[in-house]
Motif scaffolding. Structure first.
Motif, mmCIF file in Angstrom:
data_model
loop_
_atom_site.group_PDB
_atom_site.id
_atom_site.type_symbol
_atom_site.label_atom_id
_atom_site.label_comp_id
_atom_site.label_asym_id
_atom_site.label_seq_id
_atom_site.Cartn_x
_atom_site.Cartn_y
_atom_site.Cartn_z
ATOM 1 N N GLN A 27 21.557 8.619 47.830
ATOM 2 C CA GLN A 27 20.438 8.690 46.874
ATOM 3 C C GLN A 27 19.335 9.596 47.373
ATOM 4 O O GLN A 27 18.677 10.298 46.580
ATOM 5 N N LYS A 28 19.122 9.626 48.681
ATOM 6 C CA LYS A 28 18.116 10.519 49.252
ATOM 7 C C LYS A 28 18.500 11.975 49.027
ATOM 8 O O LYS A 28 17.620 12.837 48.933
ATOM 9 N N ASN A 29 19.788 12.256 48.936
ATOM 10 C CA ASN A 29 20.269 13.637 48.739
ATOM 11 C C ASN A 29 20.618 13.908 47.277
ATOM 12 O O ASN A 29 21.382 14.847 46.986
ATOM 13 N N ASP A 30 20.064 13.064 46.354
ATOM 14 C CA ASP A 30 20.321 13.228 44.922
ATOM 15 C C ASP A 30 21.808 13.093 44.602
ATOM 16 O O ASP A 30 22.360 13.800 43.742
ATOM 17 N N LYS A 57 24.819 2.987 31.214
ATOM 18 C CA LYS A 57 24.976 1.569 30.946
ATOM 19 C C LYS A 57 23.677 0.787 31.129
ATOM 20 O O LYS A 57 23.358 -0.100 30.317
ATOM 21 N N PHE A 58 22.933 1.083 32.175
ATOM 22 C CA PHE A 58 21.730 0.304 32.496
ATOM 23 C C PHE A 58 20.444 1.063 32.200
ATOM 24 O O PHE A 58 19.356 0.516 32.316
ATOM 25 N N GLY A 59 20.501 2.309 31.884
ATOM 26 C CA GLY A 59 19.320 3.093 31.621
ATOM 27 C C GLY A 59 18.606 3.558 32.861
ATOM 28 O O GLY A 59 17.626 4.309 32.775
ATOM 29 N N LYS A 60 19.037 3.120 33.982
ATOM 30 C CA LYS A 60 18.470 3.541 35.264
ATOM 31 C C LYS A 60 19.548 3.354 36.345
ATOM 32 O O LYS A 60 20.622 2.803 36.092
ATOM 33 N N MET A 61 19.244 3.795 37.570
ATOM 34 C CA MET A 61 20.203 3.700 38.675
ATOM 35 C C MET A 61 20.296 2.255 39.151
ATOM 36 O O MET A 61 19.271 1.614 39.409
ATOM 37 N N ASN A 62 21.487 1.734 39.213
ATOM 38 C CA ASN A 62 21.756 0.385 39.704
ATOM 39 C C ASN A 62 22.737 0.498 40.867
ATOM 40 O O ASN A 62 23.945 0.706 40.687
ATOM 41 N N LEU A 63 22.225 0.390 42.103
ATOM 42 C CA LEU A 63 23.061 0.566 43.305
ATOM 43 C C LEU A 63 24.121 -0.521 43.444
ATOM 44 O O LEU A 63 25.215 -0.284 43.959
ATOM 45 N N ALA A 64 23.800 -1.739 42.958
ATOM 46 C CA ALA A 64 24.784 -2.823 43.048
ATOM 47 C C ALA A 64 26.021 -2.507 42.204
ATOM 48 O O ALA A 64 27.165 -2.722 42.614
ATOM 49 N N GLU A 65 25.797 -2.013 40.948
ATOM 50 C CA GLU A 65 26.933 -1.645 40.104
ATOM 51 C C GLU A 65 27.693 -0.453 40.667
ATOM 52 O O GLU A 65 28.939 -0.406 40.638
ATOM 53 N N LEU A 66 26.955 0.504 41.240
ATOM 54 C CA LEU A 66 27.600 1.686 41.837
ATOM 55 C C LEU A 66 28.436 1.293 43.066
ATOM 56 O O LEU A 66 29.487 1.870 43.331
ATOM 57 N N GLU A 67 27.940 0.284 43.769
ATOM 58 C CA GLU A 67 28.682 -0.203 44.949
ATOM 59 C C GLU A 67 30.022 -0.798 44.531
ATOM 60 O O GLU A 67 31.041 -0.604 45.198
ATOM 61 N N ARG A 68 30.014 -1.584 43.406
ATOM 62 C CA ARG A 68 31.258 -2.172 42.933
ATOM 63 C C ARG A 68 32.229 -1.117 42.408
ATOM 64 O O ARG A 68 33.444 -1.246 42.548
ATOM 65 N N MET A 69 31.730 -0.067 41.851
ATOM 66 C CA MET A 69 32.586 0.971 41.285
ATOM 67 C C MET A 69 33.209 1.856 42.365
ATOM 68 O O MET A 69 34.382 2.218 42.280
ATOM 69 N N LEU A 70 32.436 2.222 43.367
ATOM 70 C CA LEU A 70 32.910 3.189 44.391
ATOM 71 C C LEU A 70 33.369 2.522 45.684
ATOM 72 O O LEU A 70 33.924 3.214 46.562
ATOM 73 N N HIS A 71 33.135 1.234 45.822
ATOM 74 C CA HIS A 71 33.512 0.519 47.052
ATOM 75 C C HIS A 71 32.861 1.134 48.286
ATOM 76 O O HIS A 71 33.515 1.306 49.322
ATOM 77 N N GLN A 84 25.352 3.460 52.665
ATOM 78 C CA GLN A 84 25.896 4.772 52.311
ATOM 79 C C GLN A 84 25.327 5.265 50.979
ATOM 80 O O GLN A 84 25.013 6.453 50.813
ATOM 81 N N LEU A 85 25.170 4.315 50.028
ATOM 82 C CA LEU A 85 24.614 4.717 48.735
ATOM 83 C C LEU A 85 23.161 5.139 48.857
ATOM 84 O O LEU A 85 22.714 6.077 48.175
ATOM 85 N N ARG A 86 22.382 4.435 49.692
ATOM 86 C CA ARG A 86 20.983 4.838 49.871
ATOM 87 C C ARG A 86 20.898 6.227 50.492
ATOM 88 O O ARG A 86 20.004 7.019 50.161
ATOM 89 N N VAL A 112 27.735 8.045 38.731
ATOM 90 C CA VAL A 112 26.281 7.976 38.565
ATOM 91 C C VAL A 112 25.926 8.054 37.076
ATOM 92 O O VAL A 112 25.063 7.305 36.569
ATOM 93 N N LYS A 113 26.582 8.944 36.318
ATOM 94 C CA LYS A 113 26.317 9.076 34.890
ATOM 95 C C LYS A 113 26.677 7.796 34.142
ATOM 96 O O LYS A 113 25.950 7.354 33.228
ATOM 97 N N ASP A 114 27.799 7.161 34.499
ATOM 98 C CA ASP A 114 28.224 5.934 33.830
ATOM 99 C C ASP A 114 27.233 4.789 34.075
ATOM 100 O O ASP A 114 26.926 3.999 33.148
ATOM 101 N N VAL A 115 26.711 4.682 35.293
ATOM 102 C CA VAL A 115 25.762 3.608 35.616
ATOM 103 C C VAL A 115 24.449 3.816 34.867
ATOM 104 O O VAL A 115 23.862 2.859 34.301
ATOM 105 N N ILE A 116 23.947 5.046 34.835
ATOM 106 C CA ILE A 116 22.679 5.329 34.139
ATOM 107 C C ILE A 116 22.854 5.096 32.639
ATOM 108 O O ILE A 116 21.957 4.570 31.961
#
Length: 419
Positions: free
Chosen positions: A44-47, A20-34, A39-41, A14-18
């Motif tokens: 995200q609801k649970n911080d 890099k993009f300055g905000k949360m990018n679920l598509a990039e996080l999806e590629r990183m964590l598979h 599941q990511l949404r 999460v820190k690496d994505v923020i």
């Protein structure tokens, strides 16, 4: 969710994505964590904090759960694992579930079923070796062996074996059967060679003991009890189903089957016993590794034995009693021998020494008649005049040359000393 994702890995991603993009990018996080977008949404609801499953720590209650104690104690603990029996019992207790659930429960709790064979507690070895003093004990037993004659025929013989428990001196003799009269003959012959010990150890054969009382006291066979009283020894019986107590003689019988009989042919049982006498003499002069002695030297130099009674008192055991038939025949070892008709219906004693069978008077033991055993194949064929002529001349004096021949395997005569 993949079990490889931990809270540390998720937080770092999460820190690496923020960054890099300055905000949360679920598509990039999806590629990183598979992980899937759903599941990511949810994360995200649970911080982006991994939460335990909602059912974690909860016990799953099924229809069979209230009856688990009943099944365990009343059936599985007693070794009963038949699902149909347990299912019927549960139905009577109010069970509303299925038969499949019962089978699944049993398969998961088979560890509660006791083993079929109950393990015995740690006890000393029941086959522990023991030693006896010189002249104290002989071991005795019967064995059955298959013997091949010179014509390729196979005969079953009873092998009488006796061994000195102290030095290992062996004695072997063969008989057509394991009858009590053959037991007495074999024991007398063995005592003539080996001496009379204080005790003879044997198993619970009917020719020795009839039964045991409730406290284990043996009820001796009357003929055997009179025999051991006359000879002057005592008999000790093995525990039932414990043949290793007399393991020395058991091993001797096995040794005869694997060493003496193998690859040999014999003319008759007299020849067999002569060969057995020679074999015993050879083996008794060889050092035994278990005792580290030569049995022949140890037995006669360092052991003291009682002597047998006079031969006249032993004749009743060496020459069994027989009754002559109405047509002048006497049966011995399933073979018949002719005698003069004037002795029909009388009692006689029969003894064979080597290839000569003697018919004796029952009291004075005088010789009435003698036959030379020619070992022919026909057990009831009379020589010369034949059986028919004998029957047609019942009232005539029988000639002395009438006799019946024998077949097969017979008992050898009195065996002398091995020394």
């Amino acid at each position: 969710m993949s079990q490889e994702i931990t809270q540390d890995i998720l937080s770092q991603a999460v820190k690496d994505v923020i960054a890099k993009f300055g905000k949360m990018n679920l598509a990039e996080l999806e590629r990183m964590l598979h992980l899937s977008r759903q599941q990511l949404r949810h994360l995200q609801k649970n911080d982006f904090k991994l939460m335990p499953n909602g059912n974690t720590g909860k016990s799953k209650t099924t229809k069979i759960s209230p009856f688990s104690e009943f099944i365990n104690t009343e059936y599985l603990a007693k070794g009963i694992k038949n699902s149909s029996v347990i299912f019927d019992a549960l139905r009577r207790q109010g069970y509303k579930g299925s038969h499949t659930s019962v089978k699944a429960y049993i398969s998961k709790h088979l560890d509660l079923v006791p083993a079929r064979r109950i393990l015995a507690a740690n006890t000393p070895n029941r086959g522990r070796r023991y030693v006896t003093e010189p002249g104290e004990m002989f071991q005795m037993d019967w064995g059955f062996v298959n013997v091949c004659d010179n014509y390729g025929n196979i005969w079953q013989c009873a092998c009488f074996a006796m061994v000195c428990h102290h030095c290992g001196l062996r004695y072997v003799e063969f008989f057509p059967s394991a009858k009590q009269e053959n037991l007495f003959i074999g024991m007398v012959h063995a005592f003539m060679v080996m001496g009379v010990p204080k005790t003879v150890l044997t198993d619970n054969m009917k020719s020795v003991v009839i039964k045991r009382l409730g406290d284990g006291t043996p009820v001796w066979n009357k003929e055997y009890e009179a025999f051991q009283t006359l000879i002057g020894f005592k008999t000790k019986l093995c525990k039932v189903a414990h043949p290793f107590t007399k393991g020395a003689v058991e091993r001797l019988i096995l040794y005869v089957k694997q060493n003496f009989i193998v690859g040999k042919t014999f003319t008759n049982i007299t020849d067999l016993n002569n060969e057995a006498r020679t074999w015993c003499y050879e083996k008794n002069n060889v050092i035994t590794r278990s005792r580290d002695v030569v049995p022949m030297e140890e037995h006669y130099k360092h052991e003291a034995f009682s002597i047998l009674p006079e031969i006249a008192r032993l004749i009743p055991y060496l020459a069994p009693m027989r009754t002559i038939s109405y047509d002048g025949y006497v049966n011995y070892e399933n073979r018949i021998y002719g005698v003069p008709l004037c002795y029909s219906g009388k009692f006689v004693r029969v003894q064979r020494t080597g290839d000569v069978l003697k018919i004796l008077t029952p009291d004075t033991h005088d010789e009435l008649y003698a036959h030379h055993v020619n070992w022919s194949k026909n057990r009831t064929t009379a020589s010369d005049n034949g059986l028919l002529n004998r029957r047609n001349s019942r009232h005539k004096k029988s000639p002395r040359h009438w006799h019946l021949s024998l077949q097969g395997i017979q008992v050898g005569g009195l065996i002398g000393s091995l020394s």
